[in-house]
Motif scaffolding. Structure first.
Motif, PDB file in Angstrom:
ATOM      1  N   UNK A  10     -11.717  10.040  -8.407  1.00 47.47           N
ATOM      2  CA  UNK A  10     -11.936   9.313  -7.155  1.00 47.47           C
ATOM      3  C   UNK A  10     -11.911   7.821  -7.460  1.00 47.47           C
ATOM      4  N   UNK A  11     -10.951   7.115  -6.872  1.00 47.79           N
ATOM      5  CA  UNK A  11     -10.741   5.692  -7.118  1.00 47.79           C
ATOM      6  C   UNK A  11     -11.008   4.933  -5.823  1.00 47.79           C
ATOM      7  N   UNK A  12     -11.664   3.782  -5.918  1.00 48.66           N
ATOM      8  CA  UNK A  12     -11.928   2.944  -4.754  1.00 48.66           C
ATOM      9  C   UNK A  12     -11.512   1.515  -5.082  1.00 48.66           C
ATOM     10  N   UNK A  13     -10.516   1.000  -4.379  1.00 47.92           N
ATOM     11  CA  UNK A  13      -9.979  -0.331  -4.644  1.00 47.92           C
ATOM     12  C   UNK A  13     -10.559  -1.400  -3.720  1.00 47.92           C
ATOM     13  N   UNK A  14     -11.591  -1.079  -2.960  1.00 53.75           N
ATOM     14  CA  UNK A  14     -12.128  -1.977  -1.939  1.00 53.75           C
ATOM     15  C   UNK A  14     -12.492  -3.355  -2.484  1.00 53.75           C
ATOM     16  N   UNK A  15     -13.136  -3.408  -3.606  1.00 57.86           N
ATOM     17  CA  UNK A  15     -13.638  -4.678  -4.135  1.00 57.86           C
ATOM     18  C   UNK A  15     -12.598  -5.477  -4.925  1.00 57.86           C
ATOM     19  N   UNK A  16     -11.404  -4.946  -5.067  1.00 65.05           N
ATOM     20  CA  UNK A  16     -10.376  -5.643  -5.845  1.00 65.05           C
ATOM     21  C   UNK A  16      -9.492  -6.493  -4.938  1.00 65.05           C
ATOM     22  N   UNK A  17      -8.980  -7.591  -5.461  1.00 66.81           N
ATOM     23  CA  UNK A  17      -8.092  -8.428  -4.654  1.00 66.81           C
ATOM     24  C   UNK A  17      -6.740  -7.752  -4.450  1.00 66.81           C
ATOM     25  N   UNK A  18      -6.057  -8.169  -3.400  1.00 66.77           N
ATOM     26  CA  UNK A  18      -4.711  -7.646  -3.160  1.00 66.77           C
ATOM     27  C   UNK A  18      -3.699  -8.581  -3.779  1.00 66.77           C
ATOM     28  N   UNK A  19      -2.589  -8.125  -4.259  1.00 67.58           N
ATOM     29  CA  UNK A  19      -2.350  -6.721  -4.612  1.00 67.58           C
ATOM     30  C   UNK A  19      -2.981  -6.390  -5.961  1.00 67.58           C
ATOM     31  N   UNK A  20      -3.373  -5.158  -6.102  1.00 70.78           N
ATOM     32  CA  UNK A  20      -3.955  -4.669  -7.348  1.00 70.78           C
ATOM     33  C   UNK A  20      -2.833  -4.451  -8.362  1.00 70.78           C
ATOM     34  N   UNK A  22      -4.238  -1.727  -0.951  1.00 70.29           N
ATOM     35  CA  UNK A  22      -4.295  -2.814  -1.917  1.00 70.29           C
ATOM     36  C   UNK A  22      -3.259  -2.644  -3.040  1.00 70.29           C
ATOM     37  N   UNK A  23      -2.615  -1.489  -3.071  1.00 74.71           N
ATOM     38  CA  UNK A  23      -1.520  -1.262  -4.019  1.00 74.71           C
ATOM     39  C   UNK A  23      -0.214  -1.734  -3.398  1.00 74.71           C
ATOM     40  N   UNK A  83       3.500  -1.379  -2.452  1.00 74.01           N
ATOM     41  CA  UNK A  83       4.262  -0.136  -2.240  1.00 74.01           C
ATOM     42  C   UNK A  83       5.091   0.304  -3.448  1.00 74.01           C
ATOM     43  N   UNK A  84       5.616  -0.618  -4.222  1.00 73.13           N
ATOM     44  CA  UNK A  84       6.415  -0.258  -5.402  1.00 73.13           C
ATOM     45  C   UNK A  84       5.565   0.364  -6.509  1.00 73.13           C
ATOM     46  N   UNK A  85       4.239   0.193  -6.450  1.00 72.15           N
ATOM     47  CA  UNK A  85       3.348   0.734  -7.474  1.00 72.15           C
ATOM     48  C   UNK A  85       2.775   2.099  -7.107  1.00 72.15           C
ATOM     49  N   UNK A  86       3.161   2.619  -5.973  1.00 72.96           N
ATOM     50  CA  UNK A  86       2.673   3.934  -5.541  1.00 72.96           C
ATOM     51  C   UNK A  86       3.535   5.018  -6.171  1.00 72.96           C
ATOM     52  N   UNK A  87       2.915   6.118  -6.626  1.00 72.87           N
ATOM     53  CA  UNK A  87       3.714   7.187  -7.249  1.00 72.87           C
ATOM     54  C   UNK A  87       4.697   7.791  -6.246  1.00 72.87           C
ATOM     55  N   UNK A  88       5.852   8.231  -6.716  1.00 66.04           N
ATOM     56  CA  UNK A  88       6.862   8.776  -5.798  1.00 66.04           C
ATOM     57  C   UNK A  88       6.463  10.129  -5.210  1.00 66.04           C
ATOM     58  N   UNK A  89       5.646  10.893  -5.916  1.00 65.25           N
ATOM     59  CA  UNK A  89       5.188  12.199  -5.437  1.00 65.25           C
ATOM     60  C   UNK A  89       3.716  12.061  -5.055  1.00 65.25           C
ATOM     61  N   UNK A  90       3.445  12.117  -3.740  1.00 70.55           N
ATOM     62  CA  UNK A  90       2.072  11.858  -3.287  1.00 70.55           C
ATOM     63  C   UNK A  90       1.924  12.254  -1.823  1.00 70.55           C
ATOM     64  N   UNK A  91       0.676  12.235  -1.379  1.00 72.86           N
ATOM     65  CA  UNK A  91       0.360  12.310   0.042  1.00 72.86           C
ATOM     66  C   UNK A  91      -0.270  10.988   0.443  1.00 72.86           C
ATOM     67  N   UNK A  92       0.196  10.404   1.536  1.00 67.28           N
ATOM     68  CA  UNK A  92      -0.452   9.244   2.140  1.00 67.28           C
ATOM     69  C   UNK A  92      -1.212   9.741   3.359  1.00 67.28           C
ATOM     70  N   UNK A  93      -2.488   9.363   3.461  1.00 63.40           N
ATOM     71  CA  UNK A  93      -3.315   9.769   4.587  1.00 63.40           C
ATOM     72  C   UNK A  93      -3.818   8.523   5.300  1.00 63.40           C
ATOM     73  N   UNK A  94      -3.590   8.470   6.612  1.00 64.60           N
ATOM     74  CA  UNK A  94      -3.983   7.331   7.429  1.00 64.60           C
ATOM     75  C   UNK A  94      -5.086   7.791   8.382  1.00 64.60           C
ATOM     76  N   UNK A  95      -6.274   7.221   8.213  1.00 58.24           N
ATOM     77  CA  UNK A  95      -7.450   7.597   8.973  1.00 58.24           C
ATOM     78  C   UNK A  95      -7.670   6.606  10.112  1.00 58.24           C
ATOM     79  N   UNK A  96      -7.872   7.121  11.327  1.00 56.27           N
ATOM     80  CA  UNK A  96      -8.162   6.284  12.490  1.00 56.27           C
ATOM     81  C   UNK A  96      -9.382   6.835  13.202  1.00 56.27           C
ATOM     82  N   UNK A  97     -10.253   5.934  13.630  1.00 57.39           N
ATOM     83  CA  UNK A  97     -11.415   6.311  14.428  1.00 57.39           C
ATOM     84  C   UNK A  97     -10.946   6.466  15.867  1.00 57.39           C
TER      85      UNK A  97
END
Length: 166
Positions: free
Chosen positions: A89-99, A123-124, A126-140
């Protein structure tokens, strides 16, 4: 648990609507149970949108024991838990953009044979995201209601996302 069934939008994305915290957790758990090998899941959304609740369910689905309290690793950056599949479990909240993924060892983490859930994945670069993945977008969408849009990259999402009953 009666979450609104998922549907597929015009672009092939899967959308799940949950109406309570426990349903967001249950969605994560259902997906975690279906995973047979490691996978990176990038979680996008505002504070309080359900990313950590989903990650907690994902951990349970991966076999992380109930005795392990899964919390957001905001101050530690990365928490790893044992399970049927290791859960990272990784949390990038406290890191500056881009990580820079190399500076924090994220590329190595992406290659682990476990489930990797990254909160604040925006904060990543887009070129640093793995090619095989799931992206999940959460909305209230209400007090406890959430809409979760899932996009699969480099894999067929049908085994993971079809017929999920939460």
């Amino acid at each position: 648990m009666n979450a609104t069934p998922h549907h597929q939008d015009a672009r092939g994305n899967r959308i799940f609507n949950t109406h309570a915290h426990h349903q967001t957790v249950a969605l994560g758990e259902a997906i975690g149970r279906r995973l047979k090998h490691g996978l990176v899941l990038l979680l996008f959304g505002d504070l309080g949108s359900g990313k950590t609740a989903f990650a907690q369910g994902l951990a349970r689905g991966a076999g992380v024991p109930e005795s392990c309290t899964v919390t957001s690793p905001t101050y530690t950056l990365v928490n790893e838990y044992p399970g049927r599949l290791p859960f990272i479990h990784v949390d990038l909240y406290r890191l500056p953009e881009p990580v820079d993924p190399d500076e924090i060892g994220l590329r190595d983490i992406f290659e682990e044979n476990g489930i990797v859930a990254v909160e604040w994945a925006g904060r990543l670069h887009p070129a640093d995201r793995p090619p095989c993945r799931l992206d999940l977008f959460f909305s209230v969408t209400g007090d406890a209601a959430r809409s979760i849009r899932i996009i699969a990259y480099g894999l067929d999402p049908s085994d993971l996302l079809n017929d999920i009953d939460i």
